[in-house]
Design an enzyme around this catalytic site. Structure first.
Site: not given
Ligand code: MG
Ligand code: ADP
Length: 261
Positions: A180
């Protein structure tokens, strides 16, 4: 106010804290002067995050786990506070070229972690199975995807996208990946990378996983989507700083895969 588990309460005492509203995962973040408490749903990602942070100590600048408790369906992860600020912080994002340079540096740091004894797997076999779980349980947040993904000329629905991803797997390379790699999860201080956060999806996977998310986050943080705009800036500058000619098909594939997370 919610009562914290005994183990965590003993460490924090009555220290005052601030709340942070930046995460997308629904986790509650409490910022203490030197520590951060992340209260998240006690699921696989949360458990992996605590384990991976411990594994990454000495390999990458990440918070140190001070304590971890599970109670009432929640995980309470108490960690040290990273020095510096997020790459999307208003004091940093104004110089978009500098952010692109720092993000490229961050990708190099993550992708060069030695994977020979890494127990965390995040290749397409794993990721497509996780994505299938999200689709089947109706957990894909379609409102929060790129407008073109589920639009005429794009995919009908998450099931349609998943089938396409399963049938069009690219050839994979293996490196350590963050999972991410967006601007709020990377910190900078004094012109260098000072740390990484939010590593619940990290593991051995294709570096394009991180390239695709990093490029999209750099674009969304410089084209006005999240407020700030740097006119004339092209997020592809990231690849110039990485010194690569990107494989566009793989960028597209991994950006689409992330729509199901
Ligand atoms: Mg985050
Ligand atoms: N250890 C930490 N040090 C400094 N800031 C943190 C820390 N943990 C979280 N934060 C702040 O809270 C935000 C959200 O935390 P994060 O773990 O990324 O949650 P989410 O999974 O919701 O994105 C981060 O972008 C950062 O600004």
């Amino acid at each position: 106010m919610e009562r914290l588990p005994e183990k965590i309460r003993k460490i924090l005492g009555p220290t005052p804290f601030e709340r942070d509203g930046i995460g997308m995962s629904g986790a509650e973040i409490r910022l203490y002067p030197e520590a951060v408490l992340k209260i998240a749903r006690d699921d696989d990602t949360a458990r992996r995050e605590a384990d991976i942070l411990a594994w990454l100590r000495g390999r990458l600048p990440v918070p140190e786990v001070l304590a971890c408790a599970r109670e009432g369906g929640r995980q309470y992860l108490l960690m040290t506070r990273l020095p510096g600020t997020m790459l999307c912080h208003s004091a940093v994002i104004g110089d978009a070229a500098n952010v692109a340079r720092l993000l490229a540096r961050a990708l190099e740091m993550v992708n060069s972690v030695n994977i020979s004894d890494c127990p965390y797997m995040a290749g397409l076999d794993v990721e497509l199975a996780v994505a299938r779980g999200h689709v089947e349980r109706g957990e894909v947040d379609v409102e929060n995807t790129d407008p073109a993904t589920f639009a005429p000329g794009g995919f009908r629905d998450p099931e349609h996208l998943l089938t396409w991803l399963e049938e069009n797997r690219p050839r994979e390379e293996a490196a350590f990946t963050h999972g991410d790699m967006c601007l709020p999860n990377v910190f900078t201080e004094n012109g260098a990378i000072s740390g990484f956060l939010d590593l619940g999806g990290a593991g051995v996977g294709d570096p394009y996983r991180d390239y695709a998310i990093a490029r999209r986050s750099l674009r969304d943080n410089t084209d006005g989507h999240h407020g700030h705009a740097s006119p004339g800036f092209d997020a592809d500058a990231l690849f110039k700083y990485l010194g690569i000619t990107p494989d566009r098909e793989k960028i597209r594939y991994f950006a689409l895969l992330d729509e199901l997370f």
